[in-house]
Structure formats: C-alpha cells, structure tokens
Design an enzyme around this catalytic site. Structure first.
Site, PDB file in Angstrom:
ATOM      1  N   GLU A 182      51.665  81.719 -36.288  1.00 58.35           N
ATOM      2  CA  GLU A 182      51.534  80.318 -36.698  1.00 58.35           C
ATOM      3  C   GLU A 182      52.853  79.573 -36.517  1.00 58.35           C
ATOM      4  OE1 GLU A 182      47.998  80.213 -40.008  1.00 58.35           O
ATOM      5  OE2 GLU A 182      50.052  80.546 -40.715  1.00 58.35           O
ATOM      6  N   ASN A 204      51.921  85.421 -39.540  1.00 59.35           N
ATOM      7  CA  ASN A 204      52.761  84.293 -39.954  1.00 59.35           C
ATOM      8  C   ASN A 204      53.649  83.822 -38.805  1.00 59.35           C
ATOM      9  OD1 ASN A 204      51.658  84.633 -42.483  1.00 59.35           O
ATOM     10  ND2 ASN A 204      53.387  85.789 -43.288  1.00 59.35           N
ATOM     11  N   ASP A 219      50.171  76.246 -38.872  1.00 62.60           N
ATOM     12  CA  ASP A 219      48.859  76.434 -39.497  1.00 62.60           C
ATOM     13  C   ASP A 219      48.001  75.181 -39.339  1.00 62.60           C
ATOM     14  OD1 ASP A 219      46.900  77.728 -41.356  1.00 62.60           O
ATOM     15  OD2 ASP A 219      47.515  76.103 -42.673  1.00 62.60           O
ATOM     16  N   GLU A 235      55.754  77.865 -39.975  1.00 60.32           N
ATOM     17  CA  GLU A 235      54.451  78.486 -40.238  1.00 60.32           C
ATOM     18  C   GLU A 235      53.493  77.460 -40.842  1.00 60.32           C
ATOM     19  OE1 GLU A 235      52.583  81.618 -43.435  1.00 60.32           O
ATOM     20  OE2 GLU A 235      54.698  81.809 -42.905  1.00 60.32           O
TER      21      GLU A 235
END
Length: 272
Positions: free
Chosen positions: A135, A132, A67, A63
């Site tokens: 990502e 989440n 991101d 994650e």
C-alpha cells in the site's frame, strides 16, 4: 522507446541506487522520478528512525495514502468489470482484493517484501509488513507518477497478470458467516471455543479454536489470528456437515433432545 528514456536508463547504470530503480521498474512498470518516496515506502516502523526535527520516519503515512488510492482504483475497475452487479457484490469483491492477506501475498510474489528495511522483529507469521509496504508503494507511485499510473499498475500489472478478478469475485471465503447462516436457518446452535493460545519463537500469538454445533465438536482451526482460526474451524465443520450424513443426523438428534428437554416441566404443578 523514446530517446530520452533510453538516455535515462543509461544514466541509471551509474547511479548508486541503480538496483532499487530497476527493481521498482520491474514491479511497477515505471522508473521513479523521486526515489525518496519509494525509499520511505520501503521503510518499516521497526527501524525506529527519526529525521533532524525528531519526527518519526517510516512508511505508515504512505500506507494510509496508498490504501485510499488502491481502494479507488480497484473500485473503479470492479465497477466497470461487473456492469450489472449490485452495490453489495461490488463492495464484497473490492474487499477481497484489497484485504491485507491478499496484499501480503502480492507483496511476496512481486518481490516487494524483500525490499523492505526492518529490524527483523516484525517478520513473524501474522505480520502484514509486506501488505503494508504494498500500500505504501502505491502511495509513493501516486505522489511520483499520478493517479493514472496507479490505475495502470493495478489494472495491467495486478488484475491482468496475477489476480483473476472473476475467480476472486465468485469465491466464497467467509466460511464462518456461511456456517452461522446455516445454523440460524435450521435453529442450530453454533459456538466457537478457544482451545489454546500459544506464543511462537518471535512472540507472535497462535490460536486454536473449536467449532461446536449443538454441543458436538465439528472442526478445529489453528492460525496466527483469531479470525482466521475460526474461519478454518468453520470450513472443517461445513465439510463435515456436507460429507458425513451420520454427523448431520447426530446434530439434529442433539437439537431434538435439547428441544425435548426444554419442553419438559421443571417442577410439579402446585395443588389448587
């Protein structure tokens, strides 16, 4: 389609994870090379799994990586899509696209959320488990296929088919900021009061906030986060100010009365 790709697809028909392979292909447009990356991306921390060395196994590291990669891809696309816009506009547009609420919605629409493995305790209204996982999936795609594949996924699959980048860029979503800005320009006092904080069946908090303008209730917002409940209250207040002239008059009347009271002497002037 190349012969090798056709052969690979035929082999997948007999693979134990064939359903996951084809699900990931329908989402990303790519067949995984290393399926373990994607399995990790879809593993929520609530499962509490550990490897043989005792280290926690979940999608949080992916994650983090996803991101960063997603931010770079969206930033690149926004930069090229709006060649004459200033830095502030570009930053704001990118933030709207990669915000957790948007990613959560994308994850649900694309079928990512239903692939996530969790123990069910985090699937509450204010849970961003899907966002989440989205990502983390970008992080897995980056490790498995590279940056260009991530860029193509975001540009062709997300911003071309699901999200209208122009609509997102010019849509004002920060109602609280707008209301406070209006108050500052007109020297009007804006306050937010917590009315109640409740707990849902799964323990998730639910907040009710009241927007108060010069001591007058202007809007109520209820949501599973303080920020969003205040946004909803602000939106109601802005709509009321725009549509109800009597309410607007009452606000300025309250301001005038407050100013008058502040200017009145609070005590007699002492004798000289």
């Amino acid at each position: 389609m190349r012969v090798k790709e056709i052969i690979d697809r035929i082999k997948l028909l007999f693979h134990k994870d064939k359903e996951l392979y084809f699900s990931l292909y329908s989402i990303t447009g790519y067949f995984p090379h290393r399926i373990e990356y994607y399995k990790r991306a879809l593993l929520h921390k609530s499962m509490g799994l550990r490897n043989d060395n005792g280290h926690v196994v979940n999608n949080e590291r992916l994650e983090f990586l996803g991101d960063a990669v997603l931010g770079a891809c969206v930033g690149d696309i926004v930069f090229r899509h709006f060649p004459n816009k200033r830095e502030g506009f570009l930053t704001n547009t990118r933030s709207k696209i990669v915000q957790r609420k948007t990613l959560n919605k994308l994850s649900n629409e694309m079928g990512i959320t239903k692939l996530v493995h969790s123990n069910g305790t985090m699937q509450s209204h204010n849970s961003y488990m899907g966002g989440n996982a989205f990502e983390a999936l970008v992080g897995a795609l980056y490790l498995d296929q590279g940056y260009d594949a991530c860029m193509k996924f975001v540009e062709k699959r997300i911003l071309a088919e699901i999200i209208n980048i122009d609509k997102v860029a010019y849509k004002e979503v920060n109602f609280k900021s707008k209301l406070i800005e209006w108050g500052q320009k007109n020297r009007i006092k804006i306050e937010y009061e917590l009315v109640s904080e409740e707990r849902g069946e799964k323990g998730s908090p639910k907040f009710t906030y009241r927007a108060i303008i010069e001591g007058i209730e202007a809007g109520i917002g209820v949501d599973y986060s303080k920020k969003e409940s205040q946004q909803k209250a602000s939106r109601e207040a802005l709509l009321l100010l725009r549509k109800d002239s009597q309410f607007l008059d009452s606000v300025f009347a309250a301001k005038a009365e407050k100013t008058r009271m502040e200017e009145m002497p609070v005590a007699l002037v002492p004798e000289v």
